[in-house]
Design an enzyme around this catalytic site. Sequence first.
Site, PDB file in Angstrom:
ATOM      1  N   GLU A 282       0.562   6.025   1.163  1.00  0.00           N
ATOM      2  CA  GLU A 282       0.032   6.912   2.214  1.00  0.00           C
ATOM      3  C   GLU A 282       0.862   8.184   2.333  1.00  0.00           C
ATOM      4  OE1 GLU A 282       1.823   7.432   5.272  1.00  0.00           O
ATOM      5  OE2 GLU A 282       2.544   5.478   5.978  1.00  0.00           O
TER       6      GLU A 282
ATOM      7  N   ARG B 257       7.357  -0.416   9.204  1.00  0.00           N
ATOM      8  CA  ARG B 257       6.234  -1.026   8.489  1.00  0.00           C
ATOM      9  C   ARG B 257       5.179   0.009   8.108  1.00  0.00           C
ATOM     10  NH1 ARG B 257       7.123  -6.340   8.573  1.00  0.00           N
ATOM     11  NH2 ARG B 257       5.062  -6.849   7.722  1.00  0.00           N
TER      12      ARG B 257
ATOM     13  N   CYS C 236       4.793   8.096  -4.065  1.00  0.00           N
ATOM     14  CA  CYS C 236       5.559   7.543  -5.187  1.00  0.00           C
ATOM     15  C   CYS C 236       7.069   7.636  -5.040  1.00  0.00           C
ATOM     16  CB  CYS C 236       5.122   8.185  -6.498  1.00  0.00           C
ATOM     17  SG  CYS C 236       5.619   9.913  -6.714  1.00  0.00           S
TER      18      CYS C 236
ATOM     19  N   HIS D 107       5.535  12.696 -10.609  1.00  0.00           N
ATOM     20  CA  HIS D 107       5.393  11.272 -10.303  1.00  0.00           C
ATOM     21  C   HIS D 107       6.650  10.528 -10.722  1.00  0.00           C
ATOM     22  CE1 HIS D 107       3.611   7.442  -9.477  1.00  0.00           C
ATOM     23  NE2 HIS D 107       3.803   7.041 -10.715  1.00  0.00           N
TER      24      HIS D 107
ATOM     25  N   ASP E 211       5.827   0.296 -11.299  1.00  0.00           N
ATOM     26  CA  ASP E 211       5.374   1.454 -10.520  1.00  0.00           C
ATOM     27  C   ASP E 211       4.558   0.963  -9.336  1.00  0.00           C
ATOM     28  OD1 ASP E 211       4.481   3.815  -9.497  1.00  0.00           O
ATOM     29  OD2 ASP E 211       3.433   4.481 -11.304  1.00  0.00           O
TER      30      ASP E 211
END
Length: 264
Positions: A41, A66, A71, A108, A123
């Site tokens: 998110e 939480r 990435c 990334h 990943d």
Amino acid sequence: MMAPFDLEAYLDRIDYRGHRGLTSETLRVLHRAHVTHVPFENIDVILRRGVSLDLGNLQAKLVGARRGGYCFEQNALFGAALEAIGFRVTRLAARVRLGSAQVRPRTHMALLVEAEGERWLADVGFGAWGLIEALPLTEDRAVSQGVWRFHLQREGDEWTLVCPQCPTAAEQYAFTLEPQLPVDYEPPNHYCATHPRSSFVRTLTVQMPVGDLRYILRGNELTRAGADESRTEKIENETALMALLRERFGIVLPAGTKLPLRDP
């Protein structure tokens, strides 16, 4: 001084109660537990809060609060957990492809993990059609992860992760095995979190695999994607959005938080 890593809190966050031996099975199950409990998110980016890669801040956000992340956050946390258990981890940088004809910057983060004498691509932070479990670093070896299929292509020093079922494009991203340092992620993280051309800045994105489905929220559209078909529905208002974040993705935001349903 680097914050100490709280392994027990992390394992509780991903509901992991299994063995901690340095085996491929441990790596595989840990990977699956992470991606099915910690959503991908970009809420902090949308809210213009910035994204800290400090390990203490990552633990506070993804474990304590939480929440999820993208990435750089996800794989930094997972890499720290693997190292706390005893795995040898190398941090990598990748160029996202997804059908682009252009050579994109390395925006990334992925991980190379050694287990039982074999190297694995790990990943937990690609979202969408990313890996469910770690993948052996072996050329053209098709691997099924539930209903999803993956393999790695190689050309010279470059490896490409491929998911044939991804509707955007089969080639997910390309990477080399050149080790990266934490400081190497600061520029791409800043770009992804702040640049007006970054898709993370423009579109609310929350994603997580559940069973044989992938739940993908982009803006005001929620897609339930299976291996062979998908279904998309509109999220009509902010109340429905907050309920969706809470019930489907386990994200509870402070009262009064306002998230846009559409791109600016």
